[in-house]
Design an enzyme around this catalytic site. Structure first.
Site, PDB file in Angstrom:
ATOM      1  N   HIS A 199     -21.015   8.297 -20.349  1.00 47.49           N
ATOM      2  CA  HIS A 199     -22.193   8.184 -19.339  1.00 47.49           C
ATOM      3  C   HIS A 199     -23.235   7.309 -19.749  1.00 47.49           C
ATOM      4  CE1 HIS A 199     -25.238   6.202 -16.180  1.00 47.49           C
ATOM      5  NE2 HIS A 199     -23.900   5.990 -15.709  1.00 47.49           N
ATOM      6  N   GLU A 225     -11.954   9.161 -12.883  1.00 49.50           N
ATOM      7  CA  GLU A 225     -13.212   8.011 -12.746  1.00 49.50           C
ATOM      8  C   GLU A 225     -13.896   8.978 -14.699  1.00 49.50           C
ATOM      9  OE1 GLU A 225     -17.060   5.542 -13.087  1.00 49.50           O
ATOM     10  OE2 GLU A 225     -16.684   7.850 -13.285  1.00 49.50           O
ATOM     11  N   LYS A 270     -18.758   0.387 -20.383  1.00 46.91           N
ATOM     12  CA  LYS A 270     -19.849   0.405 -19.988  1.00 46.91           C
ATOM     13  C   LYS A 270     -19.895  -0.552 -20.922  1.00 46.91           C
ATOM     14  CE  LYS A 270     -21.042   3.427 -17.024  1.00 46.91           C
ATOM     15  NZ  LYS A 270     -22.248   3.160 -15.773  1.00 46.91           N
ATOM     16  N   GLU A 273     -14.448   2.926 -16.622  1.00 42.75           N
ATOM     17  CA  GLU A 273     -15.463   1.999 -16.481  1.00 42.75           C
ATOM     18  C   GLU A 273     -15.751   1.550 -18.158  1.00 42.75           C
ATOM     19  OE1 GLU A 273     -19.115   2.751 -13.795  1.00 42.75           O
ATOM     20  OE2 GLU A 273     -19.682   0.873 -14.773  1.00 42.75           O
ATOM     21  N   ASP A 311     -18.032  12.688  -6.877  1.00 40.46           N
ATOM     22  CA  ASP A 311     -18.357  13.966  -7.369  1.00 40.46           C
ATOM     23  C   ASP A 311     -17.825  15.125  -6.783  1.00 40.46           C
ATOM     24  OD1 ASP A 311     -20.300  12.464  -9.109  1.00 40.46           O
ATOM     25  OD2 ASP A 311     -21.579  12.915  -7.904  1.00 40.46           O
ATOM     26  N   HIS A 362     -14.775  11.494  -9.577  1.00 40.58           N
ATOM     27  CA  HIS A 362     -16.050  10.760 -10.078  1.00 40.58           C
ATOM     28  C   HIS A 362     -17.105  11.066 -12.326  1.00 40.58           C
ATOM     29  CE1 HIS A 362     -20.764   8.517 -10.285  1.00 40.58           C
ATOM     30  NE2 HIS A 362     -19.129   8.090 -11.318  1.00 40.58           N
ATOM     31  N   ARG A 363     -16.706  10.979 -13.087  1.00 38.69           N
ATOM     32  CA  ARG A 363     -16.934  12.078 -13.476  1.00 38.69           C
ATOM     33  C   ARG A 363     -15.730  12.873 -14.482  1.00 38.69           C
ATOM     34  NH1 ARG A 363     -23.423  10.577 -13.838  1.00 38.69           N
ATOM     35  NH2 ARG A 363     -23.320   8.527 -13.450  1.00 38.69           N
ATOM     36  N   ASP A 382     -16.381   6.826 -18.789  1.00 42.84           N
ATOM     37  CA  ASP A 382     -17.434   6.306 -18.307  1.00 42.84           C
ATOM     38  C   ASP A 382     -16.787   6.254 -20.422  1.00 42.84           C
ATOM     39  OD1 ASP A 382     -18.916   5.535 -16.310  1.00 42.84           O
ATOM     40  OD2 ASP A 382     -19.475   7.737 -16.501  1.00 42.84           O
TER      41      ASP A 382
HETATM   42  O1  G3P Z   1     -17.456   3.996 -10.591  1.00 40.48           O
HETATM   43  C1  G3P Z   1     -18.633   3.988 -10.048  1.00 40.48           C
HETATM   44  C2  G3P Z   1     -19.324   4.547 -10.302  1.00 40.48           C
HETATM   45  O2  G3P Z   1     -19.322   5.166 -11.731  1.00 40.48           O
HETATM   46  C3  G3P Z   1     -20.830   3.572 -11.141  1.00 40.48           C
HETATM   47  O3  G3P Z   1     -21.737   4.212 -11.046  1.00 40.48           O
HETATM   48  O4  G3P Z   1     -23.861   4.581 -12.812  1.00 40.48           O
HETATM   49  O5  G3P Z   1     -21.902   6.189 -11.397  1.00 40.48           O
HETATM   50  O6  G3P Z   1     -20.987   4.407 -13.934  1.00 40.48           O
HETATM   51  P1  G3P Z   1     -22.397   4.961 -12.972  1.00 40.48           P
HETATM   52 CA    CA Z   2     -19.296   5.230 -14.036  1.00 37.30          CA
END
Ligand code: G3P
Ligand code: CA
Length: 248
Positions: free
Chosen positions: A50, A35, A112, A110, A230, A8-9, A37
């Site tokens: 993000h 993943e 945004k 993702e 994460d 995640h990120r 953003d």
């Molecule tokens: O893609 C899952 C998650 O990343 C979505 O929420 O706010 O962490 O971008 P956020």
């Molecule tokens: Ca995300």
């Protein structure tokens, strides 16, 4: 079925989120994918950050959409996390794709677009994926159903996922309607009936943000398509122990 692990990120507990160090850590740890953003700059460059505003994760202020990419590159996107990452830059999607070029690493991009519906972001991102021949390794996700629909119209073969953190009436039908291939859901929405319903509707399910061992295990047992974490190292270790029947 082996549940995929997306960092995640990037490995965002080990390095500043959505930066090259976080992506490199994730890759070296053996995550299946990353993943990240995407927001759009003033000169229409997709960049990996993000928030719409640069304040939280850089030494700057103001909105991404008011900076050119060159101006954004002047910001320090690492010091807020730790002095070890001083002068880490915000990178563009193109820079990420160029780094991923010879790797099998999967990507969850993702878009945004929930707060700022960036014009033509879907086409811009799509063109880059074609340029780097990464369409088959990529899933496009968004909380904004219009984005999913736009991407589906550009090319129905793109894997897309509707993101949701809330229970919604008619979610499965709606997701199909906009052309989603799957659902990326907040972990609390996950249960066996939800998974069954998704399968009946031909939708895969991934969950976020899965950072605790028992949650990881639950996703593996239920046969989630993917988790977004994460802590990719913990997710990988837990998956190995589960596969070896050591964790049940
Ligand atoms: O893609 C899952 C998650 O990343 C979505 O929420 O706010 O962490 O971008 P956020
Ligand atoms: Ca995300």
């Amino acid at each position: 079925m082996k549940t995929l692990i997306y960092a995640h990120r990037g490995a965002s507990k080990q390095a500043p989120e959505n930066t090259m160090p976080a992506f490199t850590f994730a890759y070296e740890l053996g995550a299946d994918g990353i993943e990240t953003d995407i927001q759009l700059t003033k000169d229409h460059v997709p960049v990996l950050i993000h928030d719409e505003n640069v304040r939280r994760t850089t030494n700057g202020t103001g909105f991404v959409q008011d900076y050119t990419f060159k101006q954004l590159q002047q910001l320090d996107a690492g010091s807020w996390f730790s002095e070890n990452f001083i002068n880490t830059q915000i990178i563009s999607l193109e820079q990420l794709l160029s780094w991923v070029k010879d790797k099998e690493l999967k990507l969850n991009l993702e878009l945004k677009t929930k707060i700022i519906p960036y014009k033509h972001i879907e086409q811009i991102v799509y063109d880059l994926l074609i340029k780097y021949d990464k369409l088959n390794q990529t899933v496009i996700s968004s909380f904004n159903p219009n984005t999913i629909q736009n991407m589906h119209v550009i090319d129905p073969n793109v894997t897309t996922a509707l993101l949701t953190s809330q229970k919604k009436v008619d979610l499965f039908r709606f997701a199909k309607q906009v052309g989603a291939s799957g659902l990326h859901i907040k972990s609390r929405l996950l249960n066996p009936p939800f998974l069954n319903k998704a399968t009946e509707n031909g939708l895969y399910v991934a969950t976020y943000t899965i950072n605790r061992k028992f949650e990881m295990l639950r996703c593996y047992k239920l046969g989630c398509h993917a988790i977004i974490s994460d802590l990719p190292h913990l997710a990988i270790e837990t998956r190995e122990l589960y596969e070896q029947n050591i964790l049940k």
